[in-house]
Design a protein around this motif. Structure first.
Motif, PDB file in Angstrom:
ATOM      1  N   ARG A 101       0.736  -1.189   0.081  1.00 44.09           N
ATOM      2  CA  ARG A 101      -0.147   0.133  -0.116  1.00 44.09           C
ATOM      3  C   ARG A 101       0.790   1.207  -0.017  1.00 44.09           C
ATOM      4  O   ARG A 101       0.787   2.065   0.873  1.00 44.09           O
ATOM      5  CB  ARG A 101      -0.922   0.076   1.111  1.00 44.09           C
ATOM      6  CG  ARG A 101      -2.258   0.990   0.868  1.00 44.09           C
ATOM      7  CD  ARG A 101      -3.181   0.751   1.950  1.00 44.09           C
ATOM      8  NE  ARG A 101      -3.814  -0.568   2.232  1.00 44.09           N
ATOM      9  CZ  ARG A 101      -4.672  -0.944   3.325  1.00 44.09           C
ATOM     10  NH1 ARG A 101      -4.964   0.179   4.178  1.00 44.09           N
ATOM     11  NH2 ARG A 101      -5.130  -2.047   3.429  1.00 44.09           N
ATOM     12  N   TRP A 125       1.914  -6.240   9.346  1.00 44.64           N
ATOM     13  CA  TRP A 125       1.503  -6.213   7.626  1.00 44.64           C
ATOM     14  C   TRP A 125       1.222  -7.352   6.967  1.00 44.64           C
ATOM     15  O   TRP A 125       0.611  -7.737   6.311  1.00 44.64           O
ATOM     16  CB  TRP A 125       2.617  -5.513   7.056  1.00 44.64           C
ATOM     17  CG  TRP A 125       2.589  -5.531   5.567  1.00 44.64           C
ATOM     18  CD1 TRP A 125       1.786  -4.968   4.623  1.00 44.64           C
ATOM     19  CD2 TRP A 125       3.376  -6.212   4.652  1.00 44.64           C
ATOM     20  NE1 TRP A 125       1.809  -5.323   3.575  1.00 44.64           N
ATOM     21  CE2 TRP A 125       2.734  -6.507   3.360  1.00 44.64           C
ATOM     22  CE3 TRP A 125       4.210  -7.373   4.759  1.00 44.64           C
ATOM     23  CZ2 TRP A 125       3.263  -6.980   2.220  1.00 44.64           C
ATOM     24  CZ3 TRP A 125       4.653  -7.948   3.702  1.00 44.64           C
ATOM     25  CH2 TRP A 125       4.218  -7.894   2.403  1.00 44.64           C
ATOM     26  N   SER A 128      -2.047  -9.005   7.611  1.00 41.63           N
ATOM     27  CA  SER A 128      -3.192  -8.251   7.131  1.00 41.63           C
ATOM     28  C   SER A 128      -3.855  -9.101   6.146  1.00 41.63           C
ATOM     29  O   SER A 128      -3.470  -9.452   5.157  1.00 41.63           O
ATOM     30  CB  SER A 128      -2.704  -7.025   6.529  1.00 41.63           C
ATOM     31  OG  SER A 128      -3.897  -6.288   6.222  1.00 41.63           O
ATOM     32  N   ARG A 130      -5.917  -7.304   4.291  1.00 41.70           N
ATOM     33  CA  ARG A 130      -6.358  -6.260   3.231  1.00 41.70           C
ATOM     34  C   ARG A 130      -5.185  -5.454   2.757  1.00 41.70           C
ATOM     35  O   ARG A 130      -5.248  -4.352   2.729  1.00 41.70           O
ATOM     36  CB  ARG A 130      -7.188  -5.289   4.033  1.00 41.70           C
ATOM     37  CG  ARG A 130      -8.524  -6.020   4.735  1.00 41.70           C
ATOM     38  CD  ARG A 130      -9.393  -5.948   3.397  1.00 41.70           C
ATOM     39  NE  ARG A 130     -10.797  -6.071   3.757  1.00 41.70           N
ATOM     40  CZ  ARG A 130     -11.310  -7.558   3.965  1.00 41.70           C
ATOM     41  NH1 ARG A 130     -10.524  -8.578   3.751  1.00 41.70           N
ATOM     42  NH2 ARG A 130     -12.431  -7.683   4.283  1.00 41.70           N
ATOM     43  N   GLN A 131      -4.288  -6.252   2.386  1.00 45.40           N
ATOM     44  CA  GLN A 131      -2.866  -5.667   1.971  1.00 45.40           C
ATOM     45  C   GLN A 131      -2.925  -4.750   0.909  1.00 45.40           C
ATOM     46  O   GLN A 131      -2.619  -3.783   1.001  1.00 45.40           O
ATOM     47  CB  GLN A 131      -1.772  -6.471   1.698  1.00 45.40           C
ATOM     48  CG  GLN A 131      -1.228  -7.252   3.108  1.00 45.40           C
ATOM     49  CD  GLN A 131      -0.387  -8.633   2.776  1.00 45.40           C
ATOM     50  OE1 GLN A 131      -0.352  -8.884   1.320  1.00 45.40           O
ATOM     51  NE2 GLN A 131       0.457  -9.073   3.720  1.00 45.40           N
ATOM     52  N   SER A 152      -2.367   2.284   7.181  1.00 39.44           N
ATOM     53  CA  SER A 152      -1.767   1.203   6.427  1.00 39.44           C
ATOM     54  C   SER A 152      -2.411  -0.112   6.711  1.00 39.44           C
ATOM     55  O   SER A 152      -3.340  -0.203   7.637  1.00 39.44           O
ATOM     56  CB  SER A 152      -0.226   1.057   6.891  1.00 39.44           C
ATOM     57  OG  SER A 152      -0.290   0.702   8.469  1.00 39.44           O
ATOM     58  N   PRO A 153      -1.980  -1.236   6.158  1.00 43.64           N
ATOM     59  CA  PRO A 153      -2.688  -2.625   6.412  1.00 43.64           C
ATOM     60  C   PRO A 153      -2.209  -2.890   7.717  1.00 43.64           C
ATOM     61  O   PRO A 153      -3.041  -3.887   8.264  1.00 43.64           O
ATOM     62  CB  PRO A 153      -1.813  -3.508   5.059  1.00 43.64           C
ATOM     63  CG  PRO A 153      -1.705  -2.622   4.161  1.00 43.64           C
ATOM     64  CD  PRO A 153      -1.021  -0.936   4.760  1.00 43.64           C
ATOM     65  N   THR A 220      -7.360  -4.508  10.598  1.00 45.86           N
ATOM     66  CA  THR A 220      -6.537  -3.850   9.517  1.00 45.86           C
ATOM     67  C   THR A 220      -7.562  -2.594   9.201  1.00 45.86           C
ATOM     68  O   THR A 220      -8.475  -2.251   9.570  1.00 45.86           O
ATOM     69  CB  THR A 220      -6.042  -4.870   8.544  1.00 45.86           C
ATOM     70  OG1 THR A 220      -5.336  -4.128   7.505  1.00 45.86           O
ATOM     71  CG2 THR A 220      -7.348  -5.349   7.824  1.00 45.86           C
ATOM     72  N   SER A 222      -8.776  -0.675   5.435  1.00 47.00           N
ATOM     73  CA  SER A 222      -9.429  -0.732   4.203  1.00 47.00           C
ATOM     74  C   SER A 222      -9.457   0.714   3.414  1.00 47.00           C
ATOM     75  O   SER A 222      -8.763   0.968   2.489  1.00 47.00           O
ATOM     76  CB  SER A 222     -10.619  -1.601   3.841  1.00 47.00           C
ATOM     77  OG  SER A 222     -11.018  -1.682   2.469  1.00 47.00           O
TER      78      SER A 222
END
Length: 677
Positions: A101, A125, A128, A130-131, A152-153, A220, A222
């Motif tokens: 990201r 990370w 996560s 939702r990276q 951040s994720p 996380t 989004s």
């Protein structure tokens, strides 16, 4: 049976009359200067609208590619598709890209990358879910200095100088992880965990690299945060319910941080604790361990009233509610919070004890309406089910009545379902609820008779028909839910100058069964969080209605885009999206049938700019961008693109030239279109 009032035929639609009743919305109200696109959804109101009108019906077809920016330059990943909608602020484009990201600032005239920032590697990370799901960045100003706020994720909040990409001095506290800057970052986990009983009971020492212990859950981000009244309001997200097997998770409480210092300001408990409003909607003490109620979709705000509007998603295991009986506030709800204090102003729960993955995927859209001659400050919430909810954004009162409708109850052992669900009486749903006999396929009498015979073996209803379970041996083959609405991949658009809502949708008749959790649980899966395996989980197989001789069980249209006048609630018109498939077009039963408005393919992504409605034909459709007259739906032109459009679309004016940026894939790219010269 619910009946909806007669719709106004498109031929009777008068743009002049419509313009006379709608209230104007200034750029100042929406916090978006003319020519800019400062928010993920264009403005603070979440409209996906711009007044920029250099491109019009006469010259739209002259658009050509100005530049292409590649997201796959920012790291490999299992999903190279982008999820971010760029923002254009004070002469610079901003987006996020890749599994890490990365934030990128882009020259809006050439597509050249100006600066980037990538957060250092952490175990958080790696964990996560939702990276690559970042949907953009937020913007604010400190003493006239532009600041990009980014989550951040790994669940850190960053504040960076908008021009240079350097972290803001005096914001946040040093993060004890190698590579992090000395300033400009907030670790959001400590305030989220503070006071949460499940964390307090572990008596574990906090590990900033690893984050939350796996047995408690994972959280996380989004969508980007939103900045209002000097507060950075942050949402969050977790694993999708169809991947979850265990009932414990961390609640996705909404957090507020000081926009200047990063100091923690407030927290709103999305799962109410003892003594808080809504606590009694969680029976069986499920509030103590159930989590995952969060806000993964974009937020909106009314700056004049100091209110932020937050859409939420279901609790953990959103396919089974037996371990969490009750309505489960504030899951799958619209929540209006005072931005300065985090106090609840009002709320409305869209789905009670959500067991269908009906999370609210779109931003609550703010708009000023005139309803029955009265000015109404409104907020519109579109849904996956196709139901459209309209509220007074100050009080939460429904603009049109909402009824509590009895729904079919669960037959799954150990489950619990709400007796009723809220259904708006107006506007009419995007697609009919259920599958009425009048909508069953009838290209030939024989085909219809066969379809009716097949349907007799199914329990077909609206969106709240409950799941059946593996091992069910009852009178029907499957419970089937028929509806048609929106998802994050094709969000709604609303023109604040007319009050017209545009939405892409298609009918969906889905089913399936849930399976025992012990058969799906994999303790070695790093995405598995929690301790207690749920009695039932998603993944039991089955499906919705079968096809009849290879054709859908229902009549066309198969894919369309509708325009609703939200001042009256009337559907003004609809247009087909995409082309009917070759298999349907060449089927013997359809020969001689008029399929000109059948539609097909993917769902469109749209925005309004000036007098035009821009729309793609879905991520799987042809690589084109279409333009329509926003008042009548008449197509005015088509231009080719380097790839099929998906999710992110925006426009801006830079150095006197309007640019239209469309996100295409795969791999993810940003394509900028503009007029020659």
């Amino acid at each position: 049976m619910r009946r909806y009032r007669m719709l106004v035929p498109a031929l009777l639609f008068s743009p002049t009359v419509l313009a006379a009743v709608a209230l104007p919305a200034t750029a100042q109200q929406r916090q978006n200067p003319d020519g800019e696109w400062r928010y993920q959804s264009a403005d603070a109101w979440g409209t996906r609208y711009s007044p920029v009108n250099q491109v019009n019906a006469e010259n739209f077809s002259d658009l050509e590619v100005a530049w292409v920016w590649r997201a796959d330059n920012f790291g490999p990943g299992v999903d190279p598709q982008m999820k971010s909608t760029p923002t254009y602020i004070d002469g610079i484009l901003y987006t996020v890209a890749g599994q890490r990201r990365t934030i990128a600032a882009i020259d809006p005239a050439t597509g050249e990358t100006i600066w980037t920032y990538r957060e250092p590697h952490t175990t958080r990370w790696e964990r996560s879910m939702r990276q690559n799901y970042g949907k953009g960045v937020a913007y604010g100003e400190l003493d006239g200095r532009g600041v990009i706020y980014y989550t951040s994720p790994a669940f850190f909040l960053h504040a960076l100088d908008a021009k240079t990409g350097r972290h803001i001095e005096g914001f946040g506290q040093p993060v004890p992880i190698q590579g992090f800057p000395e300033t400009g970052v907030v670790d959001m986990l400590p305030p989220l965990l503070d006071g949460w009983g499940q964390w307090m009971d572990t008596e574990q020492e906090y590990d900033p690299d690893y984050g939350i212990p796996r047995e408690l859950g994972y959280i996380t981000t989004s969508s980007p945060p939103i900045v209002i009244d000097g507060v950075v309001v942050v949402g969050n997200s977790a694993e999708q319910g169809y991947n979850q097997t265990r009932i414990e998770n961390v609640p996705g409480d909404i957090l507020g941080f000081d926009a200047r210092t990063g100091e923690f300001r407030w927290k709103f408990h999305v799962i109410p604790r003892p003594g808080e409003f809504g606590h009694d909607t969680w029976e069986n003490d499920a509030w103590q361990y159930t989590g995952d109620v969060s806000s993964w979709a974009p937020m909106s705000a009314d700056y004049e009233r100091g209110i932020v509007y937050i859409p939420t998603n279901p609790p953990t295991i959103d396919f089974f509610g037996g371990f969490r009986p009750g309505n489960n506030l504030f899951s799958t709800s619209v929540i209006a919070l005072d931005a300065s204090s985090g106090e609840r102003v009002w709320h409305y729960q869209i789905v009670r004890n959500d067991q269908w993955n009906y999370d609210l995927p779109n931003v609550p859209i703010v708009v000023d309406l005139t309803v029955d001659g009265q000015a109404v400050p409104a907020v519109i919430q579109t849904t996956k089910t196709g139901l459209i909810f309209a509220f007074n954004r100050e009080t939460g009162d429904p603009v049109w009545p909402i009824e509590d409708v009895p729904v079919v109850q669960t037959e799954v052992p150990g489950n619990w379902t709400a007796a009723t669900q809220p259904v708006p009486t107006w506007p009419e749903p995007m697609e009919p609820i259920g599958l009425p006999e009048d909508d069953v396929i009838d290209f030939t009498p024989e085909l219809r008779a066969e379809a009716m015979e097949i349907m007799a073996n199914y329990r077909v209803g609206g969106p709240f028909v409950p799941w059946l379970h593996v091992g069910y041996d009852g009178p029907v083959r499957q419970n089937v839910r028929c509806y048609g609405g929106l998802n994050i991949t094709h969000p709604a658009t609303l023109d604040p100058t007319t009050g017209i809502l545009y939405a892409s949708h298609r009918r969906n008749c889905s089913g399936g069964r849930i399976m025992p959790g012990v058969d799906a649980d994999d303790p070695d899966d790093p995405g598995t969080t929690g301790l207690t395996v749920s009695q039932w989980v998603a993944g039991g197989g089955g499906g919705g209605l079968p096809r009849v001789q290879g054709l859908p069980m229902w009549k066309p249209p198969y894919n369309r885009l509708s325009a609703y006048d939200m001042n009256t609630g009337e559907r003004l018109w609809w247009i087909p999206v995409g082309e009917v498939s070759q298999a349907i077009r060449e089927h013997p039963a359809t020969q001689g049938a008029d399929l000109s408005r059948a539609g097909g393919g993917g769902l469109s992504i749209q925005m309004v700019a000036g007098d035009l409605l821009y729309a793609t034909r879905g991520s799987g459709g042809p690589a084109v961008l279409d333009a329509y007259d926003k008042l009548t739906g008449e197509m005015v032109g088509t231009v080719e693109m380097p790839g099929a459009g998906q999710y992110g679309m925006m426009t801006y004016s830079h150095d006197g030239q309007q640019h239209i940026v469309v996100q295409v894939g795969r791999p993810g790219r940003l394509v900028a279109l503009r007029l020659p010269g």
